[in-house]
Design a protein around this motif. Structure first.
Motif, PDB file in Angstrom:
ATOM      1  N   ILE A  18       0.852  -1.196   0.000  1.00 36.78           N
ATOM      2  CA  ILE A  18       0.000   0.000   0.000  1.00 36.78           C
ATOM      3  C   ILE A  18       0.882   1.238   0.000  1.00 36.78           C
ATOM      4  O   ILE A  18       0.642   2.194  -0.739  1.00 36.78           O
ATOM      5  CB  ILE A  18      -0.989  -0.018   1.180  1.00 36.78           C
ATOM      6  CG1 ILE A  18      -2.114  -1.014   0.891  1.00 36.78           C
ATOM      7  CG2 ILE A  18      -1.559   1.373   1.443  1.00 36.78           C
ATOM      8  CD1 ILE A  18      -3.067  -1.236   2.060  1.00 36.78           C
ATOM      9  N   LEU A  56       0.583   2.787  -3.582  1.00 37.79           N
ATOM     10  CA  LEU A  56      -0.515   3.741  -3.463  1.00 37.79           C
ATOM     11  C   LEU A  56      -0.101   5.061  -2.824  1.00 37.79           C
ATOM     12  O   LEU A  56      -0.230   6.114  -3.434  1.00 37.79           O
ATOM     13  CB  LEU A  56      -1.670   3.125  -2.656  1.00 37.79           C
ATOM     14  CG  LEU A  56      -2.226   1.792  -3.155  1.00 37.79           C
ATOM     15  CD1 LEU A  56      -3.357   1.316  -2.258  1.00 37.79           C
ATOM     16  CD2 LEU A  56      -2.675   1.888  -4.584  1.00 37.79           C
ATOM     17  N   THR A  86      -6.743   7.407  -0.706  1.00 39.76           N
ATOM     18  CA  THR A  86      -7.673   6.364  -0.264  1.00 39.76           C
ATOM     19  C   THR A  86      -8.810   7.010   0.515  1.00 39.76           C
ATOM     20  O   THR A  86      -8.598   7.982   1.237  1.00 39.76           O
ATOM     21  CB  THR A  86      -6.971   5.314   0.605  1.00 39.76           C
ATOM     22  OG1 THR A  86      -6.409   5.955   1.748  1.00 39.76           O
ATOM     23  CG2 THR A  86      -5.875   4.594  -0.177  1.00 39.76           C
ATOM     24  N   ALA A 113      -1.954  -5.300  -5.033  1.00 41.06           N
ATOM     25  CA  ALA A 113      -1.676  -3.882  -4.773  1.00 41.06           C
ATOM     26  C   ALA A 113      -1.555  -3.095  -6.080  1.00 41.06           C
ATOM     27  O   ALA A 113      -2.023  -1.957  -6.172  1.00 41.06           O
ATOM     28  CB  ALA A 113      -0.410  -3.732  -3.934  1.00 41.06           C
ATOM     29  N   TRP A 131      -4.991  -2.447  -7.198  1.00 36.55           N
ATOM     30  CA  TRP A 131      -5.577  -1.313  -6.471  1.00 36.55           C
ATOM     31  C   TRP A 131      -5.132  -0.005  -7.099  1.00 36.55           C
ATOM     32  O   TRP A 131      -5.918   0.915  -7.277  1.00 36.55           O
ATOM     33  CB  TRP A 131      -5.160  -1.321  -5.002  1.00 36.55           C
ATOM     34  CG  TRP A 131      -5.862  -2.315  -4.135  1.00 36.55           C
ATOM     35  CD1 TRP A 131      -7.160  -2.749  -4.246  1.00 36.55           C
ATOM     36  CD2 TRP A 131      -5.314  -2.993  -3.012  1.00 36.55           C
ATOM     37  NE1 TRP A 131      -7.442  -3.647  -3.261  1.00 36.55           N
ATOM     38  CE2 TRP A 131      -6.337  -3.824  -2.476  1.00 36.55           C
ATOM     39  CE3 TRP A 131      -4.077  -2.987  -2.394  1.00 36.55           C
ATOM     40  CZ2 TRP A 131      -6.148  -4.622  -1.355  1.00 36.55           C
ATOM     41  CZ3 TRP A 131      -3.880  -3.793  -1.289  1.00 36.55           C
ATOM     42  CH2 TRP A 131      -4.903  -4.595  -0.771  1.00 36.55           C
ATOM     43  N   GLN A 132      -3.852   0.067  -7.426  1.00 36.84           N
ATOM     44  CA  GLN A 132      -3.319   1.267  -8.052  1.00 36.84           C
ATOM     45  C   GLN A 132      -4.020   1.523  -9.381  1.00 36.84           C
ATOM     46  O   GLN A 132      -4.445   2.643  -9.673  1.00 36.84           O
ATOM     47  CB  GLN A 132      -1.809   1.136  -8.258  1.00 36.84           C
ATOM     48  CG  GLN A 132      -1.151   2.373  -8.819  1.00 36.84           C
ATOM     49  CD  GLN A 132       0.313   2.105  -9.142  1.00 36.84           C
ATOM     50  OE1 GLN A 132       0.626   1.193  -9.906  1.00 36.84           O
ATOM     51  NE2 GLN A 132       1.194   2.909  -8.556  1.00 36.84           N
ATOM     52  N   ALA A 172      -6.962   0.505 -10.319  1.00 30.97           N
ATOM     53  CA  ALA A 172      -8.352   0.900 -10.063  1.00 30.97           C
ATOM     54  C   ALA A 172      -8.432   2.379  -9.717  1.00 30.97           C
ATOM     55  O   ALA A 172      -9.326   3.095 -10.190  1.00 30.97           O
ATOM     56  CB  ALA A 172      -8.940   0.048  -8.939  1.00 30.97           C
ATOM     57  N   LEU A 212      -8.941   5.722  -4.525  1.00 30.76           N
ATOM     58  CA  LEU A 212      -9.345   4.350  -4.263  1.00 30.76           C
ATOM     59  C   LEU A 212     -10.342   4.375  -3.114  1.00 30.76           C
ATOM     60  O   LEU A 212      -9.995   4.683  -1.980  1.00 30.76           O
ATOM     61  CB  LEU A 212      -8.141   3.472  -3.898  1.00 30.76           C
ATOM     62  CG  LEU A 212      -8.457   1.990  -3.673  1.00 30.76           C
ATOM     63  CD1 LEU A 212      -8.941   1.326  -4.970  1.00 30.76           C
ATOM     64  CD2 LEU A 212      -7.240   1.259  -3.121  1.00 30.76           C
ATOM     65  N   PHE A 227     -11.683  -0.903  -3.211  1.00 28.22           N
ATOM     66  CA  PHE A 227     -10.659  -1.659  -2.488  1.00 28.22           C
ATOM     67  C   PHE A 227     -11.096  -3.123  -2.345  1.00 28.22           C
ATOM     68  O   PHE A 227     -10.356  -4.044  -2.700  1.00 28.22           O
ATOM     69  CB  PHE A 227     -10.471  -1.002  -1.112  1.00 28.22           C
ATOM     70  CG  PHE A 227      -9.378  -1.550  -0.248  1.00 28.22           C
ATOM     71  CD1 PHE A 227      -8.046  -1.435  -0.605  1.00 28.22           C
ATOM     72  CD2 PHE A 227      -9.689  -2.137   0.977  1.00 28.22           C
ATOM     73  CE1 PHE A 227      -7.033  -1.907   0.228  1.00 28.22           C
ATOM     74  CE2 PHE A 227      -8.691  -2.606   1.816  1.00 28.22           C
ATOM     75  CZ  PHE A 227      -7.357  -2.493   1.437  1.00 28.22           C
ATOM     76  N   THR A 287     -11.800  -4.985  -5.833  1.00 26.99           N
ATOM     77  CA  THR A 287     -10.556  -5.403  -6.475  1.00 26.99           C
ATOM     78  C   THR A 287     -10.057  -6.718  -5.879  1.00 26.99           C
ATOM     79  O   THR A 287      -9.582  -7.585  -6.602  1.00 26.99           O
ATOM     80  CB  THR A 287      -9.495  -4.298  -6.356  1.00 26.99           C
ATOM     81  OG1 THR A 287     -10.010  -3.104  -6.953  1.00 26.99           O
ATOM     82  CG2 THR A 287      -8.196  -4.672  -7.045  1.00 26.99           C
TER      83      THR A 287
END
Length: 135
Positions: free
Chosen positions: A40, A44, A56, A83, A86-87, A89, A98, A103, A106
């Motif tokens: 994360i 992120l 986030t 991860a 997530w990035q 997305a 995000l 979160f 995904t």
């Protein structure tokens, strides 16, 4: 040096050339918690200077702990790829945000993809066994 979560996929000629094998278990709860926090940060919150940081929304310790539990059976590589997903997305939104919903969605998408891959592998192994079985 070879590394695999599925050494049974190696060709027998390759296996014959391996002198020593060292087994590694999949990451446990503490290892997953550490890796998820690390990724994360890496992908992120504090990405390389050339990448945009992700904002986030409504993702805190409780949500991260839930994902730690949801990722039982994930390899370290699978967690890293999660991860990165997530990035991706977040980058698909205006402002690289995000949300809590994205979160968790995904994670569900990633688990579904892993399940499909596992199913393909199982079918391929069964087919290979059938094709190579003595008649």
């Amino acid at each position: 040096v070879y590394a695999s979560n599925q050494p049974s996929q190696f060709d027998p000629a390759v296996m014959d050339r391996i002198d020593e094998m060292v087994g590694f278990d999949l990451p446990g709860v503490e290892e997953r918690r550490t890796m998820i926090a690390m990724y994360i940060d890496k992908y992120l919150l504090k990405p390389p200077t050339w990448a945009k940081a992700v904002t986030t929304e409504n993702i805190g310790d409780a949500e991260i702990e839930e994902v730690v539990q949801m990722t039982a059976g994930f390899s370290g590589r699978a967690i890293s790829k999660l991860a990165i997903a997530w990035q991706a997305a977040a980058y698909g939104t205006e402002g690289a945000i995000l949300t809590r919903e994205a979160f968790f969605q995904t994670v569900q998408n990633h688990k579904a993809s892993m399940s499909i891959k596992e199913d393909w592998l199982t079918k391929a192994q069964k087919r290979a066994a059938m094709l190579t079985a003595d008649q």
